[in-house]
Motif scaffolding. Structure first.
Motif, mmCIF file in Angstrom:
data_model
loop_
_atom_site.group_PDB
_atom_site.id
_atom_site.type_symbol
_atom_site.label_atom_id
_atom_site.label_comp_id
_atom_site.label_asym_id
_atom_site.label_seq_id
_atom_site.Cartn_x
_atom_site.Cartn_y
_atom_site.Cartn_z
ATOM 1 N N THR A 38 0.505 -13.794 -3.972
ATOM 2 C CA THR A 38 0.579 -12.341 -4.136
ATOM 3 C C THR A 38 2.009 -11.838 -4.276
ATOM 4 O O THR A 38 2.238 -10.635 -4.259
ATOM 5 C CB THR A 38 -0.066 -11.652 -2.928
ATOM 6 N N ASP A 39 2.963 -12.757 -4.403
ATOM 7 C CA ASP A 39 4.375 -12.370 -4.513
ATOM 8 C C ASP A 39 4.664 -11.978 -5.957
ATOM 9 O O ASP A 39 4.968 -12.827 -6.794
ATOM 10 C CB ASP A 39 5.272 -13.524 -4.062
ATOM 11 N N ASP A 40 4.572 -10.681 -6.271
ATOM 12 C CA ASP A 40 4.835 -10.220 -7.628
ATOM 13 C C ASP A 40 6.287 -10.437 -8.033
ATOM 14 O O ASP A 40 6.586 -10.710 -9.194
ATOM 15 C CB ASP A 40 4.487 -8.729 -7.752
ATOM 16 N N THR A 41 7.198 -10.318 -7.078
ATOM 17 C CA THR A 41 8.612 -10.500 -7.392
ATOM 18 C C THR A 41 8.888 -11.927 -7.852
ATOM 19 O O THR A 41 9.616 -12.156 -8.814
ATOM 20 C CB THR A 41 9.470 -10.173 -6.158
ATOM 21 N N LYS A 42 8.286 -12.919 -7.186
ATOM 22 C CA LYS A 42 8.494 -14.320 -7.572
ATOM 23 C C LYS A 42 7.919 -14.599 -8.951
ATOM 24 O O LYS A 42 8.524 -15.303 -9.758
ATOM 25 C CB LYS A 42 7.847 -15.229 -6.533
ATOM 26 N N ARG A 55 5.284 -7.511 0.798
ATOM 27 C CA ARG A 55 5.599 -8.932 0.616
ATOM 28 C C ARG A 55 5.751 -9.640 1.957
ATOM 29 O O ARG A 55 5.258 -10.756 2.145
ATOM 30 C CB ARG A 55 6.883 -9.054 -0.204
ATOM 31 N N TYR A 105 2.277 -10.124 3.622
ATOM 32 C CA TYR A 105 1.534 -11.216 2.984
ATOM 33 C C TYR A 105 2.076 -12.575 3.401
ATOM 34 O O TYR A 105 1.311 -13.530 3.598
ATOM 35 C CB TYR A 105 1.594 -11.079 1.467
ATOM 36 N N SER A 106 3.388 -12.692 3.529
ATOM 37 C CA SER A 106 3.972 -13.969 3.932
ATOM 38 C C SER A 106 3.580 -14.336 5.357
ATOM 39 O O SER A 106 3.454 -15.521 5.683
ATOM 40 C CB SER A 106 5.500 -13.915 3.805
#
Length: 257
Positions: A191-195, A178, A181-182
């Motif tokens: 691509t933020d799966d957590t968000k 994460r 990617y940021s």
């Protein structure tokens, strides 16, 4: 526990390729998601309410830089009990309004599609080409309860818990990239799966649902009413002689005139 001597070629042909493939897959997924997304028209009422709230917060934060009369006039505009901006009643948000917007529903479906399909493809690639490898060892001891998390795909009871298999490495990299990617794609990467999971779980699967502005305005009105105005120009000579020009604190109880 069994101590293993790992082949250095595993690092070059298994560990690094998994990281590179997952990184490239994330960039491709980010671009595809942006291409598929349809922008929704902004809500004028919501924009107006957000601007009013921002003005009230700026007034509260910078009250010391305007004279007392100007501050009290502005506070009356926001907090007057009859016609104050923050005291007006607004229509409560409809939880089903987002479900009636086809663009929002399409974005949700495309987001789920863009999240699930690449993960399924990557899991199949890792399971087919890189299954059964032990990639490395964590440099600190772990309890046997971590075996299921770090040694997926290899069922050896005599293997030390600190060893990490290729399947477990895939899951660790998936949730650990994460920050990368940021940096590469920016803070608002797709691509933020957590968000995405938080949006689906937190708001009943309706990302972007409108908040209750009545409660937010009431809280801001209460915070603005308890501000005690202290003008920055007062006692400026004393602060200059002391060698400091720090702004006075304005938060506190309501000042009695």
């Amino acid at each position: 526990m069994v101590e293993l001597v790992l082949d250095p070629s595993i690092r070059d042909w298994v560990l690094i390729p998994i990281v590179v493939i997952m990184f490239l897959m994330g960039i491709l997924r980010n671009n595809v998601t942006k291409m598929m997304r349809k922008d929704t028209a902004p809500n004028p009422t919501q924009i107006l309410q957000n601007n009013q709230l921002m003005r009230a917060r700026r007034l509260r934060a910078n009250a010391c830089y305007i004279p007392a009369a100007s501050f009290h006039t502005r506070r009356k505009v926001f907090c007057h009990k009859d016609d104050g901006v923050l005291m007006q009643k607004h229509e409560a948000p409809n939880p089903m309004s987002m479900m009636q917007d086809p663009n929002v529903m399409m974005n949700m479906m495309q987001g789920n599609f863009a999240m699930m399909v690449p993960q399924m493809v990557m899991m199949g690639i890792v399971n087919y080409f890189f299954s059964g490898f032990v990639l490395g060892k964590i440099p600190f001891p772990l309890t046997p309860s971590f075996k299921g998390m770090l040694q997926r795909g290899i069922n050896l009871t005599t293997l030390d818990t600190a060893y990490v298999t290729s399947m477990s490495w895939y899951f660790l990299v998936m949730f650990g990239m994460r920050g990368l990617y940021s940096i590469v794609l920016g803070a608002n990467a797709e691509t933020d799966d957590t968000k995405i999971m938080q949006q689906q779980m937190g708001m009943g699967g309706q990302p972007g649902q409108q908040p209750d502005m009545n409660k937010i305005f009431a809280a801001e009105a209460e915070n603005l009413q308890i501000v005690e105005h202290v003008w920055f120009v007062d006692a400026a000579e004393e602060r200059m002689l002391r060698g400091g020009a720090a702004a006075p604190k304005t938060a506190g109880r309501l000042k009695k005139d």
